[in-house]
Design a protein around this motif. Sequence first.
Motif, PDB file in Angstrom:
ATOM      1  N   ASP A  19      -0.456   1.003  -2.370  1.00 41.71           N
ATOM      2  CA  ASP A  19      -1.744   0.361  -2.091  1.00 41.71           C
ATOM      3  C   ASP A  19      -1.639  -0.600  -0.911  1.00 41.71           C
ATOM      4  OD1 ASP A  19      -2.904   1.743  -4.137  1.00 41.71           O
ATOM      5  OD2 ASP A  19      -2.930   0.074  -5.565  1.00 41.71           O
ATOM      6  N   TYR A  20      -0.556  -1.364  -0.860  1.00 40.58           N
ATOM      7  CA  TYR A  20      -0.363  -2.278   0.275  1.00 40.58           C
ATOM      8  C   TYR A  20      -0.218  -1.491   1.578  1.00 40.58           C
ATOM      9  CZ  TYR A  20       0.575  -6.249  -2.896  1.00 40.58           C
ATOM     10  OH  TYR A  20       0.495  -7.253  -3.838  1.00 40.58           O
ATOM     11  N   GLN A  23      -3.231  -0.006   3.546  1.00 45.43           N
ATOM     12  CA  GLN A  23      -4.028  -0.934   4.359  1.00 45.43           C
ATOM     13  C   GLN A  23      -3.472  -1.069   5.777  1.00 45.43           C
ATOM     14  OE1 GLN A  23      -4.755  -4.673   2.205  1.00 45.43           O
ATOM     15  NE2 GLN A  23      -4.259  -3.611   0.287  1.00 45.43           N
ATOM     16  N   GLN A 103       1.565  -9.855  -1.722  1.00 42.81           N
ATOM     17  CA  GLN A 103       1.118  -9.126  -0.534  1.00 42.81           C
ATOM     18  C   GLN A 103       1.450  -9.870   0.752  1.00 42.81           C
ATOM     19  OE1 GLN A 103      -2.961  -7.817  -0.566  1.00 42.81           O
ATOM     20  NE2 GLN A 103      -2.624  -6.416   1.152  1.00 42.81           N
ATOM     21  N   PHE A 106       4.992  -9.241   1.433  1.00 40.16           N
ATOM     22  CA  PHE A 106       5.085  -7.833   1.804  1.00 40.16           C
ATOM     23  C   PHE A 106       4.741  -7.659   3.285  1.00 40.16           C
ATOM     24  CE2 PHE A 106       3.541  -3.492   2.212  1.00 40.16           C
ATOM     25  CZ  PHE A 106       4.431  -2.760   1.438  1.00 40.16           C
ATOM     26  N   SER A 107       3.684  -8.315   3.715  1.00 43.38           N
ATOM     27  CA  SER A 107       3.250  -8.208   5.110  1.00 43.38           C
ATOM     28  C   SER A 107       4.302  -8.756   6.066  1.00 43.38           C
ATOM     29  CB  SER A 107       1.926  -8.949   5.311  1.00 43.38           C
ATOM     30  OG  SER A 107       0.905  -8.352   4.537  1.00 43.38           O
TER      31      SER A 107
END
Length: 245
Positions: A19-20, A23, A103, A106-107
Amino acid sequence: MIKVIIIDDEPLARMIIRDYLEQESDIEVIMECGDGFEGAKAIQQHKPDLIFLDIQMPKLTGFEMLEIIDELPHVIFTTAFEEFAIRAFEKSAVDYLLKPINQERFSKALEKLRNIHGNQQPKQSLQQLKTDIEEETLERIVVKNGTQIKLIPTQQIIFLEAYDDYVKIHTQNGMFLKNKTMSSFEKQLDSKQFVRVHRSFIIKVDQLAKIEPMEKESYRGILLNGEKVSISKSGYARLKRTIGL
């Protein structure tokens, strides 16, 4: 596009990572794998730029899987166990992520990957990574024979023998080759059970039947299966310390 494979035995963890990644416009998830065996095959087949790799998986751990990969992609480790995090990061991975994965964190990991990938920095050195994977005492050894992957419990080992750039692993079920150094095995195997008796031999102590003196303060070990191994002067001293003589 940056090609990615997700390797994690937890469906929820794979879903969150996917899902991440969905994007991100420059990322393509080409495959998801639920264990290390699937992951190894997928990497060999698809040659991804990046893998997200869980460390603790059944069947084959993340570290064990990396040992059988011929050409490494970039790696971002994922783990629910913080104790593994520093160790993973020290293995020249792009980054590591602690579960549950935030998130924002994660980024940041993806930005590190983009900087490395965009600047065409080299991927991890396979040999260095294999050398670095020398953490806790070995309980099993992963070997690859063609397309077959075999897990050898250390309890099945009789002795190890140096063989050019490989080590011959002599077991109760036959002999197997591993592209690894004798020094690496000496560090990782339980020193109460295994002794390096010669630069070319490591024996499992309970497989030793008797010791015969040879010339120039050297010895020969006779194993329970009848095999003979050389024992050097220093190896004899280590062996005596281990068995309490």
